[in-house]
Design an enzyme around this catalytic site. Structure first.
Site, mmCIF file in Angstrom:
data_model
loop_
_atom_site.group_PDB
_atom_site.id
_atom_site.type_symbol
_atom_site.label_atom_id
_atom_site.label_comp_id
_atom_site.label_asym_id
_atom_site.label_seq_id
_atom_site.Cartn_x
_atom_site.Cartn_y
_atom_site.Cartn_z
ATOM 1 N N HIS A 20 -53.538 -35.177 -29.743
ATOM 2 C CA HIS A 20 -54.035 -34.403 -30.980
ATOM 3 C C HIS A 20 -55.339 -33.888 -29.649
ATOM 4 O O HIS A 20 -56.063 -33.165 -29.906
ATOM 5 C CB HIS A 20 -54.784 -35.258 -31.647
ATOM 6 C CG HIS A 20 -54.744 -35.286 -32.576
ATOM 7 N ND1 HIS A 20 -54.098 -34.520 -33.537
ATOM 8 C CD2 HIS A 20 -55.564 -35.458 -33.774
ATOM 9 C CE1 HIS A 20 -54.540 -33.956 -34.210
ATOM 10 N NE2 HIS A 20 -55.549 -35.128 -35.071
ATOM 11 N N ASN A 66 -61.491 -35.025 -38.386
ATOM 12 C CA ASN A 66 -61.971 -33.877 -39.973
ATOM 13 C C ASN A 66 -63.068 -33.557 -39.983
ATOM 14 O O ASN A 66 -63.264 -32.566 -41.118
ATOM 15 C CB ASN A 66 -61.861 -36.056 -40.115
ATOM 16 C CG ASN A 66 -60.742 -36.129 -40.306
ATOM 17 O OD1 ASN A 66 -59.411 -36.451 -39.396
ATOM 18 N ND2 ASN A 66 -60.358 -37.259 -40.147
ATOM 19 N N ASP A 91 -53.373 -28.679 -31.351
ATOM 20 C CA ASP A 91 -52.417 -29.427 -31.151
ATOM 21 C C ASP A 91 -51.143 -29.348 -32.302
ATOM 22 O O ASP A 91 -51.750 -28.257 -32.994
ATOM 23 C CB ASP A 91 -52.300 -30.836 -30.675
ATOM 24 C CG ASP A 91 -52.715 -31.316 -32.050
ATOM 25 O OD1 ASP A 91 -52.620 -32.179 -33.102
ATOM 26 O OD2 ASP A 91 -54.358 -31.171 -32.455
ATOM 27 N N ASN A 112 -56.006 -31.905 -39.857
ATOM 28 C CA ASN A 112 -57.245 -32.815 -40.075
ATOM 29 C C ASN A 112 -58.269 -31.399 -39.788
ATOM 30 O O ASN A 112 -58.897 -31.027 -40.081
ATOM 31 C CB ASN A 112 -57.412 -33.746 -40.558
ATOM 32 C CG ASN A 112 -56.105 -34.585 -41.242
ATOM 33 O OD1 ASN A 112 -56.235 -34.380 -41.992
ATOM 34 N ND2 ASN A 112 -56.525 -35.571 -40.769
#
Length: 187
Positions: A20, A66, A91, A112
């Site tokens: 991530h 987020n 990613d 997100n």
């Protein structure tokens, strides 16, 4: 001419070098190649590099994935950079490990970070460099997968692709998105 290059990821040692955080990894490579360091600034780690007369403002949001849009919007306004001069490195589960795809706009793919950037900027029309992380996980284990580290075999693919991603970014700022997509998207 100024560009905002955003690498998406999460801060903290527990997230370092995870799938991530590939956006952070690409920007770290770009900064290392330019022999510059990131400084902690408002909402982001920030560095600046020059490429053929262009200024690249590199940010790694410290807002967590987020809430990435908060940092992106702030730095776009702070640096007076138009959305067409922004590139988000993200990613992507839909691409094989190490596969690179430059896009000029598009959906968020459930990511997100992209969701928040789209909400905060009120547009999906921004450049993004999608860096493939694969999708080798059992149903229901996506979160664990994206927060895991690459295997040693995958690292053999990822390491040279980090360099290629930095070359893609340099091409984007010097030749534009269309030419760069032609040069890099099918490699």
């Amino acid at each position: 001419m100024k560009f905002l290059i955003v690498g998406l990821g999460n801060i903290g040692a527990e997230y370092a070098n995870t799938r991530h955080n590939i956006g952070f990894m690409v920007l770290d490579q770009l900064a290392a190649d330019a022999k510059t360091d990131f400084k902690t600034e408002r909402y982001a780690y920030r560095a600046e590099v020059r490429v053929k007369g262009r200024t690249l403002v590199l940010i790694k949001p410290t807002t967590y994935m987020n809430l990435s849009g908060k940092a992106v919007r702030y730095w776009m306004q702070q640096e007076n950079i138009p959305v067409e001069n922004m590139l988000v490195v993200v990613d992507d589960l839909a691409l094989d490990v190490g596969q690179l795809r430059l896009k000029k706009s598009g959906g968020d793919g459930g990511h997100n970070g992209l969701i928040d950037i789209t909400l905060k900027l009120d547009t999906q029309n921004f450049n993004r460099l999608r860096f493939g992380i694969g999708a080798d996980f059992a149903k229901g284990f996506q979160s664990e997968y994206v927060l895991s580290r690459f295997t040693s075999l995958e690292n053999e693919i990822v390491e040279p692709k980090l360099k290629q991603a930095t070359e893609l970014i340099k091409s984007f700022v010097t030749m534009g998105a269309d030419r760069t997509m032609t040069l890099f998207n099918n490699k």
